[in-house]
Design a protein around this motif. Structure first.
Motif, PDB file in Angstrom:
ATOM      1  N   THR A  48       0.833  -1.202   0.000  1.00 41.01           N
ATOM      2  CA  THR A  48       0.000   0.000   0.000  1.00 41.01           C
ATOM      3  C   THR A  48       0.868   1.252   0.000  1.00 41.01           C
ATOM      4  OG1 THR A  48      -1.725  -1.194   1.185  1.00 41.01           O
ATOM      5  CG2 THR A  48      -1.844   1.204   1.224  1.00 41.01           C
ATOM      6  N   ILE A  49       1.954   1.231   0.755  1.00 39.61           N
ATOM      7  CA  ILE A  49       2.879   2.372   0.778  1.00 39.61           C
ATOM      8  C   ILE A  49       3.438   2.611  -0.615  1.00 39.61           C
ATOM      9  CG2 ILE A  49       5.160   3.122   1.589  1.00 39.61           C
ATOM     10  CD1 ILE A  49       4.427   1.624   4.259  1.00 39.61           C
ATOM     11  N   LYS A  50       3.835   1.553  -1.304  1.00 43.25           N
ATOM     12  CA  LYS A  50       4.365   1.682  -2.667  1.00 43.25           C
ATOM     13  C   LYS A  50       3.307   2.287  -3.582  1.00 43.25           C
ATOM     14  CE  LYS A  50       6.803   0.242  -6.438  1.00 43.25           C
ATOM     15  NZ  LYS A  50       7.009   1.389  -7.296  1.00 43.25           N
ATOM     16  N   GLY A  51       2.084   1.839  -3.466  1.00 39.31           N
ATOM     17  CA  GLY A  51       1.005   2.378  -4.291  1.00 39.31           C
ATOM     18  C   GLY A  51       0.742   3.848  -4.012  1.00 39.31           C
ATOM     19  N   LEU A  52       0.738   4.202  -2.745  1.00 39.80           N
ATOM     20  CA  LEU A  52       0.508   5.598  -2.370  1.00 39.80           C
ATOM     21  C   LEU A  52       1.653   6.481  -2.853  1.00 39.80           C
ATOM     22  CD1 LEU A  52      -1.300   7.607  -0.943  1.00 39.80           C
ATOM     23  CD2 LEU A  52      -0.108   7.074   1.171  1.00 39.80           C
ATOM     24  N   ARG A  53       2.892   6.012  -2.702  1.00 44.84           N
ATOM     25  CA  ARG A  53       4.067   6.775  -3.157  1.00 44.84           C
ATOM     26  C   ARG A  53       3.989   7.038  -4.653  1.00 44.84           C
ATOM     27  NH1 ARG A  53       9.980   4.179  -4.072  1.00 44.84           N
ATOM     28  NH2 ARG A  53       8.898   3.553  -5.948  1.00 44.84           N
ATOM     29  N   ASP A  54       3.767   5.990  -5.417  1.00 39.95           N
ATOM     30  CA  ASP A  54       3.740   6.149  -6.866  1.00 39.95           C
ATOM     31  C   ASP A  54       2.554   6.997  -7.311  1.00 39.95           C
ATOM     32  OD1 ASP A  54       6.037   4.689  -7.039  1.00 39.95           O
ATOM     33  OD2 ASP A  54       5.109   2.901  -7.894  1.00 39.95           O
ATOM     34  N   GLY A  55       1.404   6.771  -6.722  1.00 31.37           N
ATOM     35  CA  GLY A  55       0.239   7.575  -7.079  1.00 31.37           C
ATOM     36  C   GLY A  55       0.445   9.051  -6.782  1.00 31.37           C
ATOM     37  N   THR A  56       1.040   9.343  -5.643  1.00 37.92           N
ATOM     38  CA  THR A  56       1.316  10.727  -5.271  1.00 37.92           C
ATOM     39  C   THR A  56       2.314  11.362  -6.226  1.00 37.92           C
ATOM     40  OG1 THR A  56       0.859  10.254  -2.948  1.00 37.92           O
ATOM     41  CG2 THR A  56       2.162  12.217  -3.421  1.00 37.92           C
ATOM     42  N   PHE A  57       3.364  10.622  -6.589  1.00 37.78           N
ATOM     43  CA  PHE A  57       4.346  11.160  -7.544  1.00 37.78           C
ATOM     44  C   PHE A  57       3.694  11.462  -8.890  1.00 37.78           C
ATOM     45  CE2 PHE A  57       8.333   9.142  -5.442  1.00 37.78           C
ATOM     46  CZ  PHE A  57       8.377  10.184  -4.534  1.00 37.78           C
ATOM     47  N   GLY A  58       2.820  10.586  -9.342  1.00 34.94           N
ATOM     48  CA  GLY A  58       2.145  10.815 -10.623  1.00 34.94           C
ATOM     49  C   GLY A  58       1.284  12.061 -10.594  1.00 34.94           C
ATOM     50  N   ILE A  59       0.515  12.221  -9.534  1.00 36.62           N
ATOM     51  CA  ILE A  59      -0.345  13.401  -9.412  1.00 36.62           C
ATOM     52  C   ILE A  59       0.489  14.670  -9.275  1.00 36.62           C
ATOM     53  CG2 ILE A  59      -2.032  14.556  -7.917  1.00 36.62           C
ATOM     54  CD1 ILE A  59      -3.165  11.707  -7.350  1.00 36.62           C
ATOM     55  N   MET A  60       1.542  14.626  -8.464  1.00 34.07           N
ATOM     56  CA  MET A  60       2.395  15.797  -8.277  1.00 34.07           C
ATOM     57  C   MET A  60       3.050  16.207  -9.592  1.00 34.07           C
ATOM     58  SD  MET A  60       3.647  18.205  -6.497  1.00 34.07           S
ATOM     59  CE  MET A  60       3.463  17.855  -4.774  1.00 34.07           C
ATOM     60  N   GLY A  61       3.552  15.236 -10.332  1.00 37.00           N
ATOM     61  CA  GLY A  61       4.180  15.545 -11.611  1.00 37.00           C
ATOM     62  C   GLY A  61       3.211  16.192 -12.586  1.00 37.00           C
ATOM     63  N   LEU A  62       2.010  15.663 -12.660  1.00 35.28           N
ATOM     64  CA  LEU A  62       1.001  16.253 -13.548  1.00 35.28           C
ATOM     65  C   LEU A  62       0.623  17.664 -13.098  1.00 35.28           C
ATOM     66  CD1 LEU A  62      -1.270  13.116 -14.068  1.00 35.28           C
ATOM     67  CD2 LEU A  62       0.232  14.188 -15.774  1.00 35.28           C
ATOM     68  N   ALA A  63       0.483  17.855 -11.801  1.00 37.74           N
ATOM     69  CA  ALA A  63       0.137  19.183 -11.276  1.00 37.74           C
ATOM     70  C   ALA A  63       1.240  20.197 -11.577  1.00 37.74           C
ATOM     71  CB  ALA A  63      -0.128  19.105  -9.771  1.00 37.74           C
ATOM     72  N   LEU A  64       2.495  19.809 -11.390  1.00 40.26           N
ATOM     73  CA  LEU A  64       3.601  20.724 -11.690  1.00 40.26           C
ATOM     74  C   LEU A  64       3.618  21.103 -13.168  1.00 40.26           C
ATOM     75  CD1 LEU A  64       6.479  19.306  -9.496  1.00 40.26           C
ATOM     76  CD2 LEU A  64       5.446  21.574  -9.321  1.00 40.26           C
ATOM     77  N   LEU A  65       3.425  20.141 -14.034  1.00 41.80           N
ATOM     78  CA  LEU A  65       3.398  20.441 -15.463  1.00 41.80           C
ATOM     79  C   LEU A  65       2.250  21.376 -15.810  1.00 41.80           C
ATOM     80  CD1 LEU A  65       4.155  16.941 -17.014  1.00 41.80           C
ATOM     81  CD2 LEU A  65       5.652  18.943 -17.027  1.00 41.80           C
ATOM     82  N   ALA A  66       1.097  21.130 -15.223  1.00 44.01           N
ATOM     83  CA  ALA A  66      -0.091  21.925 -15.548  1.00 44.01           C
ATOM     84  C   ALA A  66      -0.044  23.332 -14.975  1.00 44.01           C
ATOM     85  CB  ALA A  66      -1.354  21.209 -15.046  1.00 44.01           C
ATOM     86  N   PHE A  67       0.472  23.481 -13.764  1.00 40.79           N
ATOM     87  CA  PHE A  67       0.354  24.759 -13.078  1.00 40.79           C
ATOM     88  C   PHE A  67       1.657  25.542 -12.936  1.00 40.79           C
ATOM     89  CE2 PHE A  67      -3.134  22.100 -11.382  1.00 40.79           C
ATOM     90  CZ  PHE A  67      -4.178  22.804 -11.965  1.00 40.79           C
ATOM     91  N   GLU A  68       2.796  24.864 -13.075  1.00 41.59           N
ATOM     92  CA  GLU A  68       4.069  25.561 -12.891  1.00 41.59           C
ATOM     93  C   GLU A  68       4.941  25.563 -14.141  1.00 41.59           C
ATOM     94  OE1 GLU A  68       4.993  27.472 -10.381  1.00 41.59           O
ATOM     95  OE2 GLU A  68       3.072  27.064  -9.437  1.00 41.59           O
ATOM     96  N   GLY A  69       4.750  24.606 -15.028  1.00 48.60           N
ATOM     97  CA  GLY A  69       5.469  24.625 -16.289  1.00 48.60           C
ATOM     98  C   GLY A  69       6.650  23.680 -16.373  1.00 48.60           C
ATOM     99  N   ALA A  70       7.373  23.846 -17.479  1.00 52.06           N
ATOM    100  CA  ALA A  70       8.434  22.914 -17.845  1.00 52.06           C
ATOM    101  C   ALA A  70       9.601  22.921 -16.861  1.00 52.06           C
ATOM    102  CB  ALA A  70       8.928  23.223 -19.253  1.00 52.06           C
ATOM    103  N   HIS A  71      10.007  24.083 -16.409  1.00 48.17           N
ATOM    104  CA  HIS A  71      11.179  24.153 -15.535  1.00 48.17           C
ATOM    105  C   HIS A  71      10.924  23.399 -14.216  1.00 48.17           C
ATOM    106  CE1 HIS A  71      15.062  25.789 -14.418  1.00 48.17           C
ATOM    107  NE2 HIS A  71      14.559  26.092 -13.236  1.00 48.17           N
ATOM    108  N   ALA A  72       9.795  23.666 -13.579  1.00 47.30           N
ATOM    109  CA  ALA A  72       9.454  22.963 -12.332  1.00 47.30           C
ATOM    110  C   ALA A  72       9.284  21.470 -12.594  1.00 47.30           C
ATOM    111  CB  ALA A  72       8.187  23.546 -11.720  1.00 47.30           C
ATOM    112  N   GLY A  73       8.655  21.130 -13.716  1.00 50.48           N
ATOM    113  CA  GLY A  73       8.501  19.726 -14.077  1.00 50.48           C
ATOM    114  C   GLY A  73       9.836  19.045 -14.299  1.00 50.48           C
ATOM    115  N   GLY A  74      10.785  19.765 -14.886  1.00 49.33           N
ATOM    116  CA  GLY A  74      12.121  19.217 -15.104  1.00 49.33           C
ATOM    117  C   GLY A  74      12.831  18.903 -13.801  1.00 49.33           C
ATOM    118  N   TRP A  75      12.762  19.828 -12.836  1.00 47.14           N
ATOM    119  CA  TRP A  75      13.372  19.563 -11.525  1.00 47.14           C
ATOM    120  C   TRP A  75      12.712  18.378 -10.841  1.00 47.14           C
ATOM    121  CZ3 TRP A  75      17.936  20.722 -10.085  1.00 47.14           C
ATOM    122  CH2 TRP A  75      18.553  21.863 -10.570  1.00 47.14           C
ATOM    123  N   PHE A  76      11.391  18.309 -10.948  1.00 50.82           N
ATOM    124  CA  PHE A  76      10.662  17.195 -10.346  1.00 50.82           C
ATOM    125  C   PHE A  76      11.127  15.869 -10.962  1.00 50.82           C
ATOM    126  CE2 PHE A  76       7.060  14.238 -10.438  1.00 50.82           C
ATOM    127  CZ  PHE A  76       6.821  14.101  -9.086  1.00 50.82           C
TER     128      PHE A  76
END
Length: 122
Positions: A48-76
């Motif tokens: 469950t921890i692995k699932g939560l970690r990966d799910g959170t990373f996926g959502i965070m990455g999409l949010a950074l791309l959508a709301f902060e742009g390429a540079h923030a997404g690149g660092w992520f």
């Protein structure tokens, strides 16, 4: 190049989100696909921890791309590449399949690093 950068990053983030959901809802098969099989009835919290970690990373990455742009997404993506690199080591140290370690986890780390480079260049 910007379209390629965003497309690759979005696909990788959706993939890791899918993997997270798979660990949450089908932990046994997900663990086998990871390269080190685990019984969901013995230690379900770790899967469950692995699932939560990966799910959170996926959502965070999409949010950074959508709301902060390429540079923030690149660092992520640059930082998140540590996870599949670590997964490679985990699979190898625990007697897992080398083809999975290198063909899935290490290849994913390389793809994530390429994605980071493309995002920085965008």
């Amino acid at each position: 190049m910007t379209l390629a950068a965003y497309t690759l990053a979005t696909m990788l983030n959706l993939l890791v989100l899918f993997i997270g959901f798979r660990f949450l809802f089908r932990p046994g098969p997900a663990a086998a696909g990871y390269g080190v099989p685990a019984r969901a009835d013995v230690n379900p919290a770790y899967l469950t921890i692995k699932g939560l970690r990966d799910g959170t990373f996926g959502i965070m990455g999409l949010a950074l791309l959508a709301f902060e742009g390429a540079h923030a997404g690149g660092w992520f993506m640059l930082v998140v590449a540590l996870c599949p690199l670590g997964d490679t080591v985990i699979v190898l140290r625990n007697g897992g399949n080398k083809a999975v370690a290198y063909g899935i986890h290490l290849a994913t780390a390389v793809a994530v690093l390429i994605s980071a480079a493309l995002l920085f260049a965008a």
